[in-house]
Design a protein around this motif. Structure first.
Motif, short mmCIF file in Angstrom:
data_model
loop_
_atom_site.label_atom_id
_atom_site.label_comp_id
_atom_site.label_asym_id
_atom_site.label_seq_id
_atom_site.Cartn_x
_atom_site.Cartn_y
_atom_site.Cartn_z
N ASN A 216 0.83 -1.20 0.00
CA ASN A 216 0.00 0.00 0.00
C ASN A 216 0.86 1.26 0.00
O ASN A 216 1.96 1.26 0.58
N PRO A 217 0.37 2.34 -0.61
CA PRO A 217 1.10 3.61 -0.51
C PRO A 217 1.15 4.08 0.94
O PRO A 217 0.30 3.71 1.76
N GLN A 218 2.14 4.90 1.25
CA GLN A 218 2.29 5.38 2.62
C GLN A 218 1.13 6.28 3.00
O GLN A 218 0.74 7.17 2.26
N MET A 219 0.59 6.02 4.18
CA MET A 219 -0.49 6.83 4.72
C MET A 219 0.09 7.93 5.60
O MET A 219 1.19 7.81 6.14
N SER A 220 -0.69 9.00 5.77
CA SER A 220 -0.26 10.09 6.64
C SER A 220 -0.20 9.61 8.08
O SER A 220 -0.98 8.74 8.51
N VAL A 387 7.16 18.75 8.38
CA VAL A 387 6.15 17.79 7.91
C VAL A 387 6.59 17.20 6.57
O VAL A 387 7.04 17.93 5.69
N ASN A 388 6.47 15.88 6.46
CA ASN A 388 6.59 15.22 5.16
C ASN A 388 5.47 14.21 5.03
O ASN A 388 4.53 14.19 5.84
N VAL A 389 5.53 13.33 4.03
CA VAL A 389 4.44 12.39 3.79
C VAL A 389 4.24 11.44 4.96
O VAL A 389 3.14 10.92 5.18
N GLY A 390 5.29 11.21 5.75
CA GLY A 390 5.16 10.32 6.89
C GLY A 390 4.44 10.94 8.06
O GLY A 390 3.92 10.22 8.92
#
Length: 590
Positions: A216-220, A387-390
């Motif tokens: 799965n793509p990375q979720m926030s 802040v980044n996608v993680g």
């Protein structure tokens, strides 16, 4: 409640505590003059009013949302079942074709063997038949010869020829003629080896190797500074004993030859999710996963990129400025890799020094600075997150901001080499010792001719006030200047600076208020120990005051086309101290 309307029966519905709808029978009521029976409290009871209806509506909306989510989940299951059926049908068809192909191959091999055996038997029988024919021909020829001799009338000829014939008959009689079949008439039928066909048939019901998982793509908010939570999916009919999750950092400067590729780490788990730990902050990782069961290992999933949360930024306190209406906060990223944005969080401090429970956030700040509008006369605690996608980082160390007055530090990069700055950042010193040439290396933004320095005033067009304290025997220039004012010129002699100048003579203190080399003819009788400087962008004024006497000294009238910075210059050895973050006296902006 029930009501009979034209032969129809109506019932009231209500919501139970478990949020399920049910119907309640109601007592009979008297008929109305129109012939319609109804309860005096109406169908839904007046006491349940708008608040209860709102509550019921919200609960129903919640139920509808749950049902929509469930319907979406059912749709996903439907699609998965359909995909699984197609895969299973294709799997069975493939097995069917493989079995038919194997059986056809066995039939061909068996037919070829029978044909070879038939050929061998026919050749043996034919050879035996030829031998029998030859024996029959030989016996027939002897019989015919013996009969001719027997009919011979001449006794002498008979006796002469009969002896060789008798010997030939005796020799022929001694020859053994094979009168049994040289080969069996039955064909040998060894059992067919159909073990591979049986294996194929058994494999139809065997557990197939898993399909490739889908990562799965990375979720926030799925990461921390040192960990990542990774999730993946798999076809529902696949049996899996465990998963292998592979990951490695993504390095921008990896050589093309691949000899220094980062190490690949592996984690074995039984669930379709895993938390990977001991990672680097604000780093990008490449991840992929395989599934394994008793039959084998699935193909690897497509690789996915995940990022850990950044490290907290570092607020540069010496570069933070404020005024009664706003604050400018600057910070360093604290991360090697770029981040997506920053979030500035601020909370007001109570009068007793405790922090308010209410925290305001300014999100999606693209750069490492933020101008914040604040309320006058308050104290704030401000921190920053990267802040980044993680997700967001931890808070930075906070900075305390007071909006009681204008607050700034010196711009150290503009300082003349002869100036030294105190540890607290609010006092400059000009010593009388000569500096070596090596110490005279100048920055492009440093003053070269005038022993001066600029202050870092917040870029807000408002009212600003600060005070300056200078030794009595020190000559100085204080005021404001554009940030791009000439560095090889004295303050006040050009069109980009406005200043108050103190000149010490043998008889008295002389003061000038210089702009573009011109000063009005003013005489100040009392030497000001502490000078107040008031800048008003709206009125276009710059005023100077004797703080101890609350005395107005002079006001420049001008329209500042750009933001200006406080400027300070020492014309002879001495020191100068700036006092800021103080409330402007009432007389300064009358």
């Amino acid at each position: 409640m029930e009501a009979n309307r034209g032969g129809r029966t109506f019932q009231r519905f209500s919501v139970n505590t478990n949020e399920s709808l049910h119907f309640e029978p109601c007592e009979d009521t008297s008929s109305s003059p129109t012939g319609i029976e109804h309860d005096e409290d109406n169908v839904f009871m007046k006491e349940e009013n708008e608040s209860e209806m709102t509550s019921i509506r919200n609960r129903l909306q919640g139920k509808v949302a749950e049902m929509e989510n469930f319907a979406g989940h059912l749709e996903e299951i439907f699609l998965t079942v359909e995909e699984n059926f197609g895969r299973q049908e294709q799997h069975l068809e493939q097995h069917y074709n493989d079995v038919l192909q194997t059986l056809s191959q066995r039939h061909s091999e068996r037919a070829a063997g029978l044909l070879e055996e038939k050929k061998s038997k026919m050749e043996a029988l034919y050879s035996q038949l030829l031998s029998c024919g030859q024996a029959l021909d030989a016996s027939k020829e002897l019989i015919e010869t013996a009969q001719e001799i027997y009919r011979t009338p001449d006794k002498r000829v008979f006796l002469k020829t009969v002896i060789p014939i008798i010997k030939r008959i005796e020799m022929f009689a001694k020859e053994k003629v094979e009168l049994t079949l040289s080969t069996k008439l039955e064909f040998e039928t060894p059992p067919a080896d159909l073990s591979d066909v049986k294996t194929m048939m058994d494999s139809i019901n065997a557990v197939p190797a898993p399909s490739a998982p889908v990562i799965n793509p990375q979720m926030s908010n799925s990461a921390t500074q040192t960990s990542l939570r990774v999730c993946w999916s798999l076809f529902s009919d696949d049996t899996v004993e465990y998963y292998d999750l592979y990951y490695r950092p993504v390095l921008e400067d990896t050589p093309a030859d691949g000899f220094c590729e980062p190490h690949v780490s592996t984690v074995k788990v039984k669930e379709t999710h895993c938390t990977v730990t001991d990672l680097l902050p604000n780093a990008q990782y490449e991840l992929w996963v395989t599934a394994t069961n008793t039959t084998g290992i699935s193909p690897a999933s497509e690789k996915a990129l995940y990022m850990t949360v950044p490290s907290p930024p570092v607020i540069k306190q010496r570069e933070c400025t404020s005024c009664p209406d706003a604050a400018l906060i600057r910070w360093e990223s604290g991360n090697t890799n770029p981040v997506d944005s920053y979030t500035v969080e601020l909370s007001e401090m109570d009068t007793d020094g405790t922090q308010s429970t209410v925290t305001e956030s300014i999100v999606a700040v693209p750069t490492c600075q933020c101008l914040i509008q604040l309320l006058s006369g308050r104290r704030y605690l401000i921190s920053v997150r990267a802040v980044n996608v993680g997700g967001p980082s931890d808070k930075s160390d906070p900075v305390y901001i007071s909006t009681s007055g204008t607050f700034f530090y010196f711009l150290e990069e503009t300082a003349h080499p002869c100036l030294a700055i105190s540890e607290d950042g609010f006092t400059i010193f000009y010593g009388d010792e000569e500096l070596p040439i090596s110490a005279m290396a100048l920055d492009d933004s440093a003053f070269t001719r005038c022993v001066a320095i600029l202050g870092d005033l917040i870029p807000v067009r408002a009212r600003h006030y600060w005070e300056v304290e200078v030794d009595e025997g020190t000559e100085f220039r204080i005021g404001v200047a554009y940030e791009d004012t000439e560095r090889n010129s004295y303050l006040g002699v050009n069109a980009s600076s406005w200043c108050m100048r103190h000149i010490l003579s043998s008889s008295r203190h002389k003061y000038e208020f210089l702009h573009n080399g011109w000063s009005p003819d003013l005489r100040i009788t009392v030497h000001p120990v502490r000078i107040g400087v008031a800048l008003d962008y709206d009125r276009g004024t710059l005023s100077f005051f004797n703080v101890n006497l609350e005395q107005h000294l002079h006001t420049f009238q001008c329209h500042f086309r750009n933001y200006v910075q406080p400027c300070f210059s020492l014309d002879n050895p001495g020191s100068l101290t700036v006092h800021n973050a103080i409330e402007a006296p009432e007389y300064t902006f009358i």
